[in-house]
Design an enzyme around this catalytic site. Structure first.
Site, mmCIF file in Angstrom:
data_model
loop_
_atom_site.group_PDB
_atom_site.id
_atom_site.type_symbol
_atom_site.label_atom_id
_atom_site.label_comp_id
_atom_site.label_asym_id
_atom_site.label_seq_id
_atom_site.Cartn_x
_atom_site.Cartn_y
_atom_site.Cartn_z
ATOM 1 N N LYS A 1 -29.638 27.853 21.119
ATOM 2 C CA LYS A 1 -28.374 26.737 20.696
ATOM 3 C C LYS A 1 -28.265 25.815 21.783
ATOM 4 C CE LYS A 1 -28.044 28.931 16.148
ATOM 5 N NZ LYS A 1 -27.345 29.822 15.360
ATOM 6 N N ASN B 1 -39.577 37.015 13.272
ATOM 7 C CA ASN B 1 -39.353 37.410 12.051
ATOM 8 C C ASN B 1 -37.714 37.115 11.582
ATOM 9 O OD1 ASN B 1 -38.531 39.475 13.891
ATOM 10 N ND2 ASN B 1 -38.254 40.848 12.086
ATOM 11 N N PHE B 2 -37.508 35.938 11.774
ATOM 12 C CA PHE B 2 -36.158 35.419 11.505
ATOM 13 C C PHE B 2 -35.998 35.339 10.051
ATOM 14 C CE2 PHE B 2 -36.146 33.543 15.881
ATOM 15 C CZ PHE B 2 -35.136 34.487 16.381
ATOM 16 N N ASP C 1 -41.589 47.617 7.042
ATOM 17 C CA ASP C 1 -41.392 46.864 8.259
ATOM 18 C C ASP C 1 -42.898 47.166 9.347
ATOM 19 O OD1 ASP C 1 -38.763 45.703 7.911
ATOM 20 O OD2 ASP C 1 -38.002 47.626 8.773
ATOM 21 N N GLN D 1 -37.343 45.733 13.148
ATOM 22 C CA GLN D 1 -38.511 46.621 13.371
ATOM 23 C C GLN D 1 -39.967 45.765 12.976
ATOM 24 O OE1 GLN D 1 -40.132 50.505 11.249
ATOM 25 N NE2 GLN D 1 -38.056 50.014 10.905
ATOM 26 N N GLY E 1 -56.245 59.568 -5.404
ATOM 27 C CA GLY E 1 -57.887 59.267 -5.512
ATOM 28 C C GLY E 1 -58.489 60.195 -6.849
ATOM 29 N N GLY E 2 -59.576 60.288 -6.561
ATOM 30 C CA GLY E 2 -60.415 60.976 -7.730
ATOM 31 C C GLY E 2 -60.420 62.622 -7.560
ATOM 32 N N TYR F 1 -34.792 43.665 3.832
ATOM 33 C CA TYR F 1 -35.042 44.897 5.051
ATOM 34 C C TYR F 1 -36.018 45.909 4.474
ATOM 35 C CZ TYR F 1 -31.069 43.605 7.877
ATOM 36 O OH TYR F 1 -30.262 42.952 9.056
ATOM 37 N N GLU F 2 -36.389 46.781 5.118
ATOM 38 C CA GLU F 2 -37.404 47.852 4.659
ATOM 39 C C GLU F 2 -37.491 48.288 3.264
ATOM 40 O OE1 GLU F 2 -40.017 49.581 6.548
ATOM 41 O OE2 GLU F 2 -40.387 50.433 4.478
ATOM 42 N N LEU G 1 -32.044 34.014 26.535
ATOM 43 C CA LEU G 1 -31.687 32.276 26.440
ATOM 44 C C LEU G 1 -31.060 32.114 25.100
ATOM 45 C CD1 LEU G 1 -33.839 30.433 24.405
ATOM 46 C CD2 LEU G 1 -35.235 31.115 26.285
ATOM 47 N N ASP G 2 -30.097 31.119 25.097
ATOM 48 C CA ASP G 2 -29.434 30.750 24.135
ATOM 49 C C ASP G 2 -30.190 29.713 23.653
ATOM 50 O OD1 ASP G 2 -27.492 29.754 22.257
ATOM 51 O OD2 ASP G 2 -26.048 29.743 23.131
HETATM 52 N N1 COA Z 1 -30.208 31.909 20.636
HETATM 53 C C1 COA Z 1 -29.274 31.601 19.792
HETATM 54 N N2 COA Z 1 -29.405 31.661 18.466
HETATM 55 C C2 COA Z 1 -30.268 32.835 18.011
HETATM 56 C C3 COA Z 1 -30.919 33.603 18.963
HETATM 57 C C4 COA Z 1 -30.885 33.047 20.439
HETATM 58 N N3 COA Z 1 -31.739 33.611 21.482
HETATM 59 N N4 COA Z 1 -31.877 34.511 18.459
HETATM 60 C C5 COA Z 1 -31.328 34.225 17.038
HETATM 61 N N5 COA Z 1 -30.388 33.511 16.987
HETATM 62 C C6 COA Z 1 -29.650 33.092 15.768
HETATM 63 C C7 COA Z 1 -30.603 32.372 14.869
HETATM 64 O O1 COA Z 1 -30.679 31.064 15.189
HETATM 65 C C8 COA Z 1 -29.829 32.596 13.201
HETATM 66 O O2 COA Z 1 -28.709 31.509 13.367
HETATM 67 P P1 COA Z 1 -28.642 30.306 12.071
HETATM 68 O O3 COA Z 1 -28.661 31.287 10.977
HETATM 69 O O4 COA Z 1 -27.309 29.991 12.295
HETATM 70 O O5 COA Z 1 -29.618 29.629 12.010
HETATM 71 C C9 COA Z 1 -28.849 33.763 13.464
HETATM 72 O O6 COA Z 1 -29.400 34.348 14.953
HETATM 73 C C10 COA Z 1 -29.426 35.130 12.645
HETATM 74 O O7 COA Z 1 -30.707 35.067 12.504
HETATM 75 P P2 COA Z 1 -31.203 35.961 11.187
HETATM 76 O O8 COA Z 1 -32.688 35.938 11.270
HETATM 77 O O9 COA Z 1 -30.682 35.422 9.853
HETATM 78 O O10 COA Z 1 -30.427 37.363 11.476
HETATM 79 P P3 COA Z 1 -29.855 38.462 10.421
HETATM 80 O O11 COA Z 1 -29.383 39.524 11.476
HETATM 81 O O12 COA Z 1 -28.655 37.694 9.726
HETATM 82 O O13 COA Z 1 -30.847 38.801 9.245
HETATM 83 C C11 COA Z 1 -32.961 39.827 8.842
HETATM 84 C C12 COA Z 1 -31.809 39.869 9.987
HETATM 85 C C13 COA Z 1 -33.898 41.051 9.285
HETATM 86 C C14 COA Z 1 -32.630 40.322 7.269
HETATM 87 C C15 COA Z 1 -33.576 38.557 8.692
HETATM 88 O O14 COA Z 1 -33.937 38.019 10.053
HETATM 89 C C16 COA Z 1 -34.854 38.573 7.917
HETATM 90 O O15 COA Z 1 -34.812 38.611 6.797
HETATM 91 N N6 COA Z 1 -35.936 38.213 8.551
HETATM 92 C C17 COA Z 1 -37.530 38.296 7.876
HETATM 93 C C18 COA Z 1 -37.780 39.428 7.096
HETATM 94 C C19 COA Z 1 -37.894 40.584 8.324
HETATM 95 O O16 COA Z 1 -38.493 40.595 9.247
HETATM 96 N N7 COA Z 1 -37.211 41.701 7.719
HETATM 97 C C20 COA Z 1 -37.425 43.109 8.406
HETATM 98 C C21 COA Z 1 -36.625 43.239 9.672
HETATM 99 S S1 COA Z 1 -37.092 44.714 10.195
#
Ligand code: COA
Length: 415
Positions: free
Chosen positions: A75, A96-97, A168, A17, A247-248, A138-139, A72-73
């Protein structure tokens, strides 16, 4: 008519989000937002809270309008090649990873600068540097860690989270401002920079008045506009203030006609000082206009409960809309408690484009919230969210990849 951000290219590496809120705003202002998603799966929200089997959820569609989608992947070596081409092609990378993910993919700030020194890299993280910087967030975690939960709810109840997604969507809004500011500065410096918005910081920014109150409490031992005053006890930290105004001008939520059966038959009523005389007349308490216990705001503060009880005896005889009509005649600030149903069908919100009906090839028509920021020379039209990878070939061609290269990428599941 042209759009304010026309020509700006956004590499949208966001999910869930907070990030998507930000890039959706940029898209509404005319930026070309290229959403990068994992082949086969895409943004996790496509499949979350689905109301129709096998169709992109409302969670996804309502946060990803006006964007293009490429899969796209990151990795895979060929996928990385595409990502590098996108970094060279775009002005801004938004992500926002979880902390460290971009580095692990091989796209550190240093590497991105080598590829494109003009690039702005904008990130949402849960926390800024400090003890929790490595945490996923998360939120509601942000609401709790940013001061909102400890100050929301009633004195005799637990901390409460709010339905407004201040962690978020609130942080996404902050990030969007950071991005356009960095773009503005780039026009003179010619170089990019990093933009960081931590969700804890964003929530605390929105709870600014509560940090104000913390300092007032430490100085004076009480907060005279809070419901705890004068009979309750104050502790060391800002307490939960129920529905008291921040507020006031004291305010509270009051019952209206029909409250017994309608959970939203309520009105927010503000006893603004300049209209005190009108309030007294409307509720039939003319004697309070000059009474030494009620005439001045400071005299009323210890009696707010009694005052709101008297006003409520009046509001309970009117529907929230009747009360609004009467009170607005006297410029008395008030607001009906509107349900989501009432908002969804409110004609004036449809007319301004704040609530929009969108057509989607798989789900049909649905409602969304349009751009709440209205620019007179850059109006936003809401276009449906992209299907997963809908624009992959189109974007790869724009990046200069030929059909044979694209076929090889597909064979390797790199795109
Ligand atoms: N190709 C290959 N890999 C990809 C990819 C792509 N196109 N897009 C994402 N990935 C992989 C990442 O490389 C990562 O892998 P790694 O951990 O092996 O390096 C993996 O997907 C997961 O990414 P992550 O961000 O850890 O996702 P999650 O689902 O585990 O966590 C959150 C989700 C939201 C908790 C986390 O992203 C976070 O804390 N973000 C920052 C705060 C935030 O924005 N929070 C609010 C979200 S609304």
């Amino acid at each position: 008519m042209g759009k304010a951000l026309e020509g700006v290219k956004i590499l949208d590496f966001t999910h869930v989000q907070s990030g998507p809120t930000c890039t959706q705003l940029l898209a509404w202002f005319g930026a070309d937002v290229i959403k990068v998603e994992r082949p086969g799966e895409g943004d996790i929200t496509r499949g979350q809270l689905r109301d129709i089997p096998d169709v992109d959820s409302l969670y996804f569609t309502m946060l990803n309008h006006n964007k293009r989608s490429i899969t796209l992947d990151a990795k895979n070596a060929k996928g990385k090649q595409v990502l590098e081409a996108l970094v060279r092609h775009c002005d801004v990378l938004v992500e926002n990873f979880a902390p460290g993910v971009l580095d692990r993919m091989g796209f550190s700030w240093e590497r991105i600068q080598q590829l494109n020194p003009r690039m702005i890299v904008a990130s949402v993280k849960g926390f800024g540097p400090g003890p929790y910087e490595d945490c996923k967030v998360y939120e509601n975690v942000a609401q709790c860690a940013g001061g909102a939960a400890s100050t929301t709810g009633f004195d005799d109840g637990p901390p409460l989270v709010t339905g407004a997604q201040i962690g978020d969507s609130g942080t996404g809004l902050h990030l969007a401002l950071g991005i356009v500011t960095a773009l503005f500065q780039r026009a003179t410096t010619g170089t990019g920079q990093r933009v960081l918005c931590a969700m804890q910081d964003g929530v605390l920014n929105l709870c600014r008045v509560k940090l104000r109150d913390q300092q007032r409490l430490e100085r004076n031992g009480k907060l005279t506009e809070y419901p705890q005053y004068p009979h309750g006890a104050f502790g060391e930290a800002v307490p939960r203030a129920g529905n008291a105004s921040g507020g006031g001008q004291p305010g509270w939520i009051l019952k209206c006609k029909g409250w017994e059966t309608d959970p939203n038959a309520y009105i927010y009523f503000i006893t603004q000082a300049p209209v005190w005389e009108a309030i007294c007349k409307v509720i039939g308490k003319e004697e309070w206009i000059t009474h030494p216990d009620y005439a001045k705001p400071a005299q009323r503060l210890p009696r707010l409960k009694e005052i709101f009880d008297a006003i409520e005896r009046w509001t309970m005889t009117k529907t929230k809309f009747e009360a609004m009509d009467i009170l607005n005649n006297y410029d008395i600030p008030c607001g009906p408690i509107l349900s989501m149903k009432e908002l969804a069908y409110e004609p004036s919100l449809r007319e301004t484009g704040t609530v929009v009906e969108v057509d989607h090839p798989k789900r049909g028509k649905y409602l969304t919230v349009g751009n709440p920021i209205k620019l007179s020379a850059s109006p936003s039209d809401v276009k449906r969210s992209p299907l997963l990878g809908e624009h992959t070939d189109e974007i790869l061609a724009e990046l200069g990849f030929g059909s044979e290269q694209i076929a090889a990428m597909r064979a390797e599941k790199a795109v």
